[in-house]
Design a protein around this motif. Structure first.
Motif, PDB file in Angstrom:
ATOM      1  N   GLU A 105      -1.640  -7.795  -3.886  1.00  0.00           N
ATOM      2  CA  GLU A 105      -1.981  -6.689  -4.634  1.00  0.00           C
ATOM      3  C   GLU A 105      -1.356  -5.457  -3.988  1.00  0.00           C
ATOM      4  OE1 GLU A 105      -6.732  -8.183  -3.961  1.00  0.00           O
ATOM      5  OE2 GLU A 105      -6.394  -6.103  -3.156  1.00  0.00           O
ATOM      6  N   ILE A 106      -1.125  -4.369  -4.900  1.00  0.00           N
ATOM      7  CA  ILE A 106      -0.700  -3.135  -4.683  1.00  0.00           C
ATOM      8  C   ILE A 106      -1.770  -2.217  -4.630  1.00  0.00           C
ATOM      9  CG2 ILE A 106       0.824  -1.521  -5.660  1.00  0.00           C
ATOM     10  CD1 ILE A 106       2.271  -3.635  -7.342  1.00  0.00           C
ATOM     11  N   TRP A 107      -1.900  -1.169  -3.673  1.00  0.00           N
ATOM     12  CA  TRP A 107      -3.018  -0.269  -3.469  1.00  0.00           C
ATOM     13  C   TRP A 107      -2.456   1.273  -3.477  1.00  0.00           C
ATOM     14  CZ3 TRP A 107      -6.531  -2.034   1.233  1.00  0.00           C
ATOM     15  CH2 TRP A 107      -7.137  -3.061   0.950  1.00  0.00           C
ATOM     16  N   CYS A 108      -2.984   2.105  -4.269  1.00  0.00           N
ATOM     17  CA  CYS A 108      -2.574   3.399  -4.202  1.00  0.00           C
ATOM     18  C   CYS A 108      -3.730   4.070  -3.446  1.00  0.00           C
ATOM     19  CB  CYS A 108      -2.342   3.752  -5.688  1.00  0.00           C
ATOM     20  SG  CYS A 108      -1.893   5.623  -5.968  1.00  0.00           S
ATOM     21  N   LEU A 158       0.803  -1.221   0.074  1.00  0.00           N
ATOM     22  CA  LEU A 158       0.144   0.094  -0.041  1.00  0.00           C
ATOM     23  C   LEU A 158       0.859   1.183  -0.012  1.00  0.00           C
ATOM     24  CD1 LEU A 158      -3.075   0.715   2.389  1.00  0.00           C
ATOM     25  CD2 LEU A 158      -1.425   2.281   1.872  1.00  0.00           C
ATOM     26  N   PHE A 159       0.617   2.146  -0.958  1.00  0.00           N
ATOM     27  CA  PHE A 159       1.363   3.371  -0.874  1.00  0.00           C
ATOM     28  C   PHE A 159       0.266   4.518  -1.175  1.00  0.00           C
ATOM     29  CE2 PHE A 159       1.083   2.406  -5.316  1.00  0.00           C
ATOM     30  CZ  PHE A 159       1.221   3.516  -5.856  1.00  0.00           C
ATOM     31  N   ALA A 160       0.525   5.460  -0.291  1.00  0.00           N
ATOM     32  CA  ALA A 160      -0.206   6.702  -0.432  1.00  0.00           C
ATOM     33  C   ALA A 160       0.252   7.953  -1.128  1.00  0.00           C
ATOM     34  CB  ALA A 160      -0.987   7.236   0.723  1.00  0.00           C
ATOM     35  N   GLY A 168      -2.100   3.877 -16.834  1.00  0.00           N
ATOM     36  CA  GLY A 168      -1.980   2.211 -17.312  1.00  0.00           C
ATOM     37  C   GLY A 168      -1.764   1.242 -16.280  1.00  0.00           C
ATOM     38  N   THR A 169      -2.824   1.670 -15.063  1.00  0.00           N
ATOM     39  CA  THR A 169      -2.398   0.825 -14.050  1.00  0.00           C
ATOM     40  C   THR A 169      -3.441  -0.500 -13.955  1.00  0.00           C
ATOM     41  OG1 THR A 169      -4.321   1.640 -12.802  1.00  0.00           O
ATOM     42  CG2 THR A 169      -2.344   2.689 -12.697  1.00  0.00           C
ATOM     43  N   ALA A 170      -4.407  -0.801 -14.923  1.00  0.00           N
ATOM     44  CA  ALA A 170      -5.314  -1.862 -14.938  1.00  0.00           C
ATOM     45  C   ALA A 170      -4.601  -3.124 -14.722  1.00  0.00           C
ATOM     46  CB  ALA A 170      -6.142  -1.880 -16.390  1.00  0.00           C
ATOM     47  N   GLY A 171      -5.069  -4.196 -13.723  1.00  0.00           N
ATOM     48  CA  GLY A 171      -4.679  -5.418 -13.482  1.00  0.00           C
ATOM     49  C   GLY A 171      -3.133  -5.137 -12.779  1.00  0.00           C
ATOM     50  N   LYS A 172      -2.767  -4.134 -12.315  1.00  0.00           N
ATOM     51  CA  LYS A 172      -1.526  -4.104 -11.639  1.00  0.00           C
ATOM     52  C   LYS A 172      -1.894  -3.410 -10.370  1.00  0.00           C
ATOM     53  CE  LYS A 172       1.569  -4.587 -15.440  1.00  0.00           C
ATOM     54  NZ  LYS A 172       2.673  -4.378 -16.113  1.00  0.00           N
ATOM     55  N   VAL A 173      -2.281  -2.033 -10.140  1.00  0.00           N
ATOM     56  CA  VAL A 173      -2.420  -1.291  -9.098  1.00  0.00           C
ATOM     57  C   VAL A 173      -3.789  -1.138  -8.868  1.00  0.00           C
ATOM     58  CG1 VAL A 173      -1.725   0.866  -7.939  1.00  0.00           C
ATOM     59  CG2 VAL A 173      -0.094  -0.188  -9.459  1.00  0.00           C
ATOM     60  N   ARG A 174      -4.602  -1.252  -7.790  1.00  0.00           N
ATOM     61  CA  ARG A 174      -5.818  -0.870  -7.448  1.00  0.00           C
ATOM     62  C   ARG A 174      -5.663   0.554  -6.875  1.00  0.00           C
ATOM     63  NH1 ARG A 174      -9.062  -4.999  -3.681  1.00  0.00           N
ATOM     64  NH2 ARG A 174     -10.686  -3.805  -4.541  1.00  0.00           N
ATOM     65  N   MET A 175      -6.538   1.415  -7.762  1.00  0.00           N
ATOM     66  CA  MET A 175      -6.346   2.942  -7.463  1.00  0.00           C
ATOM     67  C   MET A 175      -7.519   3.325  -6.521  1.00  0.00           C
ATOM     68  SD  MET A 175      -3.729   3.635  -9.207  1.00  0.00           S
ATOM     69  CE  MET A 175      -3.932   5.432  -9.486  1.00  0.00           C
TER      70      MET A 175
END
Length: 170
Positions: free
Chosen positions: A77-80, A44-46, A97-104
């Motif tokens: 999972e990666i969360w922004c 998770l990153f903010a 282009g985060t689809a499938g990689k980073v949940r926004m």
């Protein structure tokens, strides 16, 4: 302020989904944080804001680039997370282009930022209450690592730092 060993706050973030999928309708969908993190390892990153210079040029792209390595290191999972609405986060996701990689994940009312104690007051700059820049590894809802940036800095919350920490936790 949230610390290593603490549970993630029991709040709901919002996620804009562009394509309908299993259990997800198109448009903003609620993401109850504790339930969504249960049984998973989350990177998770903010960030202080979508479309802002450091966030768009360095912070988010690093996590997209390191996606495969983070997954190999045990991250599910990666969360922004950002104090923006779900529509802005959805537009930023398309742009980056985060689809499938980073949940926004949108923290539109700054409830998550306030619950973690990691807020950034940018009212004098016309940006209101925002999230501080940080990253953390979370296992089953519990914070295992926490990297908080100093004001105006981008040195410890990057994808490479979190990747090294994920490898150590394995």
């Amino acid at each position: 302020m949230i610390q290593i060993g603490d549970m993630l706050p029991d709040v709901t973030l919002m996620e804009y989904i562009e394509t309908e999928g299993q259990g997800c309708s198109i448009g903003p969908n609620p993401v109850p944080v504790r339930a969504a993190a249960a049984g998973k390892t989350i990177a998770l990153f903010a960030v202080p804001g979508a479309f802002t210079p450091t966030c768009s040029a360095q912070h988010l792209p690093g996590y997209i680039e390191r996606y495969d390595e983070l997954r190999a290191a045990g991250v599910d999972e990666i969360w922004c997370v950002s104090v923006n609405d779900a529509f802005v986060m959805g537009a930023w996701a398309r742009d980056q282009g985060t689809a499938g990689k980073v949940r926004m994940l949108a923290d539109g009312s700054a409830q998550f930022a306030q619950a973690t104690g990691l807020t950034l007051d940018l009212k004098e700059r016309g940006l209101g209450l925002r999230s501080n820049r940080y990253s953390m590894l979370v296992q089953d809802g519990v914070v295992k690592t926490l990297n908080i940036e100093g004001p105006g800095q981008f040195e410890v919350s990057d994808a490479d730092t979190l990747l090294a920490q994920a490898r150590q936790l394995r």
